[in-house]
Design an enzyme around this catalytic site. Structure first.
Site: not given
Length: 312
Positions: A80-81, A134-135, A152, A158, A243
């Site tokens: 996804k990155d 997105r989230r 981050r 996190r 993304c």
């Protein structure tokens, strides 16, 4: 001993896990390898929100440079990155079988089920942490009264920050926590939240002309995952290409069919356009582009234009 393949990886625990997984797969096919550790800009700057950093490629750029300068032979990424338009001279060598594609809510305090939703019954305005637009957009679309905070760092950082801050919960990728055995008991899978395109998948890339590495990695390429993630990334690229945008996509295989779901939201979560399509696997070549075109023609274009212009 034959050629030792140099595997480029970031230094986080999750990145090393992924690279080590690839190393094991190579060894199973009699290809020796070694890990080469490289820092990315996304690992160094842990304060700036990803959407302010030009997030596309932020975790892959340093590895791309090392690959093109022949300092490594392959690089391992969370798929996804990876930008939908990869650097010239770099190609996809393999996609590993996908793990969980779901997002995970890690919460603090006393949560319970209320009207079919997990929440804190005594609070209307919850504080939720995530660096993902997105989230953020999907969460605000469902819970417009909640406050979103930037979070981050690697998954370890996190999780620690969630405990230190006055937040009620944070959102993670389930696959990232599960791969390194860090999924807390106080976590909930967000079945309603569509994932980032290719979430849960691992991609291996190499130089375009490196037939040795292409052949080596082809031994563990997972065909179904490669097909599904290509459709999702085609959808993303047709819409905006990066993304750092509130675009989600998921393709699943059932029997001989591919089931695609996608959406685009305004950054503030107030607007949402969705698309669903089902096709036979042998008709899947342009599914991502077809779904994106339909979405744009049915309300998504207005949202996409505002995102490009930097407005909500």
């Amino acid at each position: 001993m034959g050629k030792v393949i140099r595997i480029g990886t970031r230094e986080s625990q999750l990145a090393v896990w992924q690279a080590t997984k690839v190393q094991q797969l190579l060894l199973q096919n009699n290809f020796p390898s070694e890990l080469v550790f490289i820092k990315s800009e996304g690992d160094i700057d842990l304060q700036t929100p990803l959407y302010e950093m030009g997030v596309q490629g932020i975790f892959t750029k340093s590895l791309d440079i090392a690959l093109l300068h022949n300092k490594i032979d392959i690089a391992v990424h969370s798929m996804k990155d990876v930008p939908t338009q990869m650097a010239k001279g770099i190609v996809q060598a393999a996609v590993l079988e996908r793990a969980s594609y779901k997002d995970l809510l890690v919460y603090k305090g006393q949560w319970s089920m209320v009207n079919g939703e997990w929440t804190m019954p005594d609070k209307n305005e919850l504080n939720i942490a995530t660096s993902s637009t997105r989230r953020k957009a999907q969460w605000l679309n469902k819970f417009p009264l909640h406050q979103i905070h930037n979070l981050r760092g690697n998954v370890n950082t996190r999780l620690i920050k969630l405990q230190e801050e006055n937040w009620d919960a944070a959102i993670f990728a389930a696959a990232g926590l599960e791969r390194i055995n860090l999924r807390p008991q106080n976590s909930i899978e967000l079945d309603w939240m569509l994932p980032a395109p290719a979430q849960g998948a691992i991609m291996v890339v190499c130089r375009e002309a490196d037939d040795f590495c292409l052949d080596a990695c082809n031994n563990f390429n997972h065909t179904d995952t490669a097909i599904c993630t290509k459709i999702e990334r085609d959808f993303l690229r047709q819409l905006l290409g990066g993304c750092s945008t509130p675009i989600s996509a998921l393709t699943t295989v059932k029997d001989n069919e591919l089931i695609f779901k996608g959406n685009i939201l305004s950054v503030d979560g107030k607007e949402k356009v969705t698309v669903e399509k089902t096709v036979f696997i042998n008709e899947s070549n342009d599914l991502g582009k077809i779904a994106a075109t339909w979405l744009l023609q049915n309300g998504g274009q207005k949202i996409a234009d505002r995102i490009r212009n930097g407005t909500k």
